[in-house]
Enzyme design. Sequence first.
Site, PDB file in Angstrom:
ATOM      1  N   GLY A 147       0.833  -1.196   0.000  1.00 29.83           N
ATOM      2  CA  GLY A 147       0.000   0.000   0.000  1.00 29.83           C
ATOM      3  C   GLY A 147       0.866   1.243   0.000  1.00 29.83           C
ATOM      4  N   GLY A 206      -0.512   4.409   0.029  1.00 31.00           N
ATOM      5  CA  GLY A 206      -1.303   5.561   0.483  1.00 31.00           C
ATOM      6  C   GLY A 206      -0.601   6.225   1.665  1.00 31.00           C
ATOM      7  N   ASP A 219      -8.412  -5.752  -0.859  1.00 32.24           N
ATOM      8  CA  ASP A 219      -7.540  -6.910  -1.129  1.00 32.24           C
ATOM      9  C   ASP A 219      -6.801  -7.376   0.127  1.00 32.24           C
ATOM     10  OD1 ASP A 219      -8.233  -5.571  -3.431  1.00 32.24           O
ATOM     11  OD2 ASP A 219      -6.303  -5.828  -4.429  1.00 32.24           O
ATOM     12  N   ARG A 248     -21.700  11.705  11.011  1.00 30.63           N
ATOM     13  CA  ARG A 248     -22.195  11.286   9.700  1.00 30.63           C
ATOM     14  C   ARG A 248     -23.331  10.282   9.759  1.00 30.63           C
ATOM     15  NH1 ARG A 248     -16.166  10.942   7.052  1.00 30.63           N
ATOM     16  NH2 ARG A 248     -15.943  13.197   7.017  1.00 30.63           N
ATOM     17  N   HIS A 297     -18.710   5.374   2.286  1.00 32.90           N
ATOM     18  CA  HIS A 297     -17.536   6.237   2.325  1.00 32.90           C
ATOM     19  C   HIS A 297     -16.342   5.617   3.034  1.00 32.90           C
ATOM     20  CE1 HIS A 297     -15.311   9.939   2.301  1.00 32.90           C
ATOM     21  NE2 HIS A 297     -15.262  10.018   3.605  1.00 32.90           N
ATOM     22  N   GLU A 311      -6.847   2.350   7.035  1.00 36.51           N
ATOM     23  CA  GLU A 311      -8.235   1.909   6.831  1.00 36.51           C
ATOM     24  C   GLU A 311      -8.336   0.387   6.723  1.00 36.51           C
ATOM     25  OE1 GLU A 311     -10.404   4.309   4.021  1.00 36.51           O
ATOM     26  OE2 GLU A 311     -12.176   3.017   4.163  1.00 36.51           O
ATOM     27  N   SER A 315      -9.741   9.827  10.267  1.00 33.14           N
ATOM     28  CA  SER A 315      -9.130   8.744   9.500  1.00 33.14           C
ATOM     29  C   SER A 315      -7.768   9.162   8.965  1.00 33.14           C
ATOM     30  CB  SER A 315     -10.038   8.364   8.340  1.00 33.14           C
ATOM     31  OG  SER A 315      -9.326   7.553   7.469  1.00 33.14           O
ATOM     32  N   LEU A 316      -7.694  10.385   8.447  1.00 32.11           N
ATOM     33  CA  LEU A 316      -6.386  10.870   7.986  1.00 32.11           C
ATOM     34  C   LEU A 316      -5.420  10.879   9.157  1.00 32.11           C
ATOM     35  CD1 LEU A 316      -7.276  13.740   5.483  1.00 32.11           C
ATOM     36  CD2 LEU A 316      -6.506  11.431   4.984  1.00 32.11           C
TER      37      LEU A 316
HETATM   38  C1  LIG Z   1     -13.149  10.967  -1.329  1.00 29.56           C
HETATM   39  C2  LIG Z   1     -12.623  10.743   0.077  1.00 29.56           C
HETATM   40  C3  LIG Z   1     -12.360  11.825   0.912  1.00 29.56           C
HETATM   41  C4  LIG Z   1     -11.891  11.624   2.216  1.00 29.56           C
HETATM   42  N1  LIG Z   1     -11.663  12.711   3.033  1.00 29.56           N
HETATM   43  C5  LIG Z   1     -11.197  12.522   4.285  1.00 29.56           C
HETATM   44  C6  LIG Z   1     -10.911  13.629   5.139  1.00 29.56           C
HETATM   45  O1  LIG Z   1     -11.026  14.768   4.745  1.00 29.56           O
HETATM   46  N2  LIG Z   1     -10.478  13.383   6.401  1.00 29.56           N
HETATM   47  C7  LIG Z   1     -10.289  12.102   6.859  1.00 29.56           C
HETATM   48  O2  LIG Z   1      -9.876  11.931   8.006  1.00 29.56           O
HETATM   49  N3  LIG Z   1     -10.525  11.033   6.054  1.00 29.56           N
HETATM   50  C8  LIG Z   1     -10.971  11.208   4.786  1.00 29.56           C
HETATM   51  N4  LIG Z   1     -11.211  10.122   3.987  1.00 29.56           N
HETATM   52  C9  LIG Z   1     -10.794   8.796   4.434  1.00 29.56           C
HETATM   53  C10 LIG Z   1      -9.281   8.657   4.265  1.00 29.56           C
HETATM   54  O3  LIG Z   1      -8.870   9.379   3.150  1.00 29.56           O
HETATM   55  C11 LIG Z   1      -8.864   7.204   4.073  1.00 29.56           C
HETATM   56  O4  LIG Z   1      -9.407   6.407   5.086  1.00 29.56           O
HETATM   57  C12 LIG Z   1      -7.354   7.070   4.126  1.00 29.56           C
HETATM   58  O5  LIG Z   1      -6.744   7.969   3.235  1.00 29.56           O
HETATM   59  C13 LIG Z   1      -6.917   5.646   3.832  1.00 29.56           C
HETATM   60  O6  LIG Z   1      -5.525   5.635   3.698  1.00 29.56           O
HETATM   61  P1  LIG Z   1      -4.737   4.266   3.566  1.00 29.56           P
HETATM   62  O7  LIG Z   1      -3.320   4.623   3.381  1.00 29.56           O
HETATM   63  O8  LIG Z   1      -5.098   3.388   4.712  1.00 29.56           O
HETATM   64  O9  LIG Z   1      -5.334   3.600   2.242  1.00 29.56           O
HETATM   65  P2  LIG Z   1      -5.392   4.150   0.721  1.00 29.56           P
HETATM   66  O10 LIG Z   1      -5.026   5.554   0.588  1.00 29.56           O
HETATM   67  O11 LIG Z   1      -6.728   3.712   0.210  1.00 29.56           O
HETATM   68  O12 LIG Z   1      -4.261   3.323   0.021  1.00 29.56           O
HETATM   69  C14 LIG Z   1      -4.369   1.940  -0.208  1.00 29.56           C
HETATM   70  C15 LIG Z   1      -3.121   1.488  -0.919  1.00 29.56           C
HETATM   71  O13 LIG Z   1      -3.121   0.060  -0.990  1.00 29.56           O
HETATM   72  C16 LIG Z   1      -2.686  -0.350  -2.260  1.00 29.56           C
HETATM   73  N5  LIG Z   1      -3.252  -1.688  -2.518  1.00 29.56           N
HETATM   74  C17 LIG Z   1      -4.514  -2.120  -2.332  1.00 29.56           C
HETATM   75  N6  LIG Z   1      -4.628  -3.419  -2.696  1.00 29.56           N
HETATM   76  C18 LIG Z   1      -3.398  -3.819  -3.097  1.00 29.56           C
HETATM   77  C19 LIG Z   1      -2.868  -5.037  -3.603  1.00 29.56           C
HETATM   78  N7  LIG Z   1      -3.615  -6.134  -3.787  1.00 29.56           N
HETATM   79  N8  LIG Z   1      -1.555  -5.069  -3.931  1.00 29.56           N
HETATM   80  C20 LIG Z   1      -0.765  -3.963  -3.800  1.00 29.56           C
HETATM   81  N9  LIG Z   1      -1.223  -2.788  -3.331  1.00 29.56           N
HETATM   82  C21 LIG Z   1      -2.525  -2.725  -2.989  1.00 29.56           C
HETATM   83  C22 LIG Z   1      -3.166   0.724  -3.211  1.00 29.56           C
HETATM   84  O14 LIG Z   1      -2.359   0.755  -4.362  1.00 29.56           O
HETATM   85  C23 LIG Z   1      -2.993   1.987  -2.356  1.00 29.56           C
HETATM   86  O15 LIG Z   1      -1.686   2.488  -2.526  1.00 29.56           O
HETATM   87  C24 LIG Z   1     -11.686  10.303   2.679  1.00 29.56           C
HETATM   88  C25 LIG Z   1     -11.941   9.212   1.842  1.00 29.56           C
HETATM   89  C26 LIG Z   1     -12.447   9.436   0.575  1.00 29.56           C
HETATM   90  C27 LIG Z   1     -12.778   8.216  -0.261  1.00 29.56           C
END
Ligand SMILES: Cc1cc2nc3c(=O)[nH]c(=O)nc-3n(C[C@H](O)[C@H](O)[C@H](O)COP(=O)(O)OP(=O)(O)OC[C@H]3O[C@@H](n4cnc5c(N)ncnc54)[C@H](O)[C@@H]3O)c2cc1C
Length: 560
Positions: free
Chosen positions: A10, A12, A206, A271, A336, A360, A376-377
């Site tokens: 990941g 993100g 995934d 929410r 969401h 997440e 969440s951020l």
């Molecule tokens: C439109 C939107 C707006 C939001 N706004 C806010 C906000 O303002 N404030 C807040 O607190 N939260 C907000 N959230 C929630 C927050 O953005 C997310 O919960 C958070 O960014 C998730 O981050 P993460 O790094 O856990 O996952 P993600 O950013 O979803 O990254 C997941 C990563 O996993 C990788 N991945 C997935 N499956 C595989 C696989 N099989 N093999 C290899 N790589 C894989 C992907 O390539 C990606 O890089 C928002 C969410 C959305 C959808």
Amino acid sequence: MITHDIVIVGGGLTGLMAAVEASPGADVAVVSKVYPTRSHSGAAQGGFNAAMGDDDTVENHVFDTVKGSDYIGDQDAIEILCSEGPEVIRDLETMGVPWSRTGDGRVAQRSLGGAGYPRACYAADFAGHVVLHTLYEQSVKAGIRIYPEWYLVDLLIENGSVAGLLVYQLASGRTEVIRCKVVIMATGGYGRVYQKTTNGHANTGDGMAIAYRAGAVLADMEFVQFHPTTLYGTNILISEAARGEGGYLRNVHGERFMAGYAPQKMELAPRDVVSRSIFQEIKEGRGVEGSYVHLDLTHLGAEKISERLPQVQDLARRYAAVEPSAAPIPIEPAQHYSMGGIRTNLNCETNIGGLLAAGEAANVSVHGANRLGGNSLLETVVFGRRAGRRAAYLAGSAGLAPPPKDSLDAAMERWLANFGQSRPEVEGDSVFVIRRELNRTMTEKVGVFRTGEELKEAREELAGLRRRYSALRVPVKEAPFNYQLTEHLEVGYLLDLSEITAAAALRRTESRGAHFRLDFPGRDDRNWLNHTLIKKGEKGPVFGTGSVSITRYPPQERGY
Ligand SMILES: Cc1cc2nc3c(=O)[nH]c(=O)nc-3n(C[C@H](O)[C@H](O)[C@H](O)COP(=O)(O)OP(=O)(O)OC[C@H]3O[C@@H](n4cnc5c(N)ncnc54)[C@H](O)[C@@H]3O)c2cc1C
């Protein structure tokens, strides 16, 4: 075989924060199915919560989060989230994040739902984008090896601990084995099980499904957040920042209907409360054209909108043909956020040795039954950093396990079983059709309002889809950009996670946070003040319960 100390799946915010934290002492790699800067984190608009204002305190932030979680968030984890918040925000600033500022030069903060104070640090309405790019720069600077557009397909577990992973490169179609000491799952949520969702196409859960199949425990999968304000029709998110900056919700009569549901917090109630209120208005005939409500920003004026909410303005213009300073925006709730995920302890460790999870994809339970905007951020960076730290410690204190053998044979067997000739049960059947039907079932029967009857129907429909899916194969094996293969794999994950979500929702016979049962409308602390724990059994998910950590705030009635 490729070898690294730590592999983070990941790219993100969670994955990159973990990578930057772990890299000084260890050989770290990031595997990401989309290019890291295209991760869903980059779409986040509203902000990162941290108690940094003059009148705000960490205790206030903890209390708001516990109450927001409907008392099922783990208070020890929430204390970590809130107390490490201000420090992480300042660290990010040192790394180069251009936070928006107040007139006297401090980091500016805005109000988001369920919060007693303006607490979300932002960068106009591009918070996720700017932090993701900053962390990506830091990863490049630290020399972290990135595998972009590489997919995790299986975890290799030997003697109960991680020995490596099986990955697949989209551009070439080839598989590779990576040996490592520690894996961090930072794969994000599974919003794509729903038809109406704000989530990116990559959010197919995934990592949760792969970890579950390998024996990891999932938790609280019945708690799915529906965001109140997404553009009607396309479900593109209109950030909570729009209400944080003073936007109103109005029904067909132009009334600010939240007065009837949450008289104190109004539009800035959490929410779950706002989404249910919108559906209630529509159900009782006060929706616009019978199907949506209005988000009214006209009183904010053009100048404030373009300064504070430029992305909202752009999205409304482009995708709804509305000029937000002149007319209200048509909105409806949509999926969401995934509160459930891979169960971890406070150091992000799962029940499998060497397997960590954060962000997440994980459930350390800071959100409980309902996540607050901006938390969440914050979780991605606070727990991403903790995961990176823990991984570095584990990698430093253990040697590399011998090359995986039995687990690799088994994983290759599972991999090869994806290919061959389909024998569809229904003529013209495909994973694309199954995905559409799965999305519809989940949206219609496992949505904002749930009943036992509909959840049982959903379970049966999903079982039918599972049967049909098992008759399908991918015809071509090693091909570049084999999207039929990725779709096939992802629909498999979506099926697992949909079945688990529906079954967990049926099992929880109460209403709490985002999980609302019309047939059990009250919260039932006597029987249900506990986490749902899920493990893979021979014939599907096996359910158990886990206790909730309550350190300071005993459950109270939750009013806004
Ligand atoms: C439109 C939107 C707006 C939001 N706004 C806010 C906000 O303002 N404030 C807040 O607190 N939260 C907000 N959230 C929630 C927050 O953005 C997310 O919960 C958070 O960014 C998730 O981050 P993460 O790094 O856990 O996952 P993600 O950013 O979803 O990254 C997941 C990563 O996993 C990788 N991945 C997935 N499956 C595989 C696989 N099989 N093999 C290899 N790589 C894989 C992907 O390539 C990606 O890089 C928002 C969410 C959305 C959808």
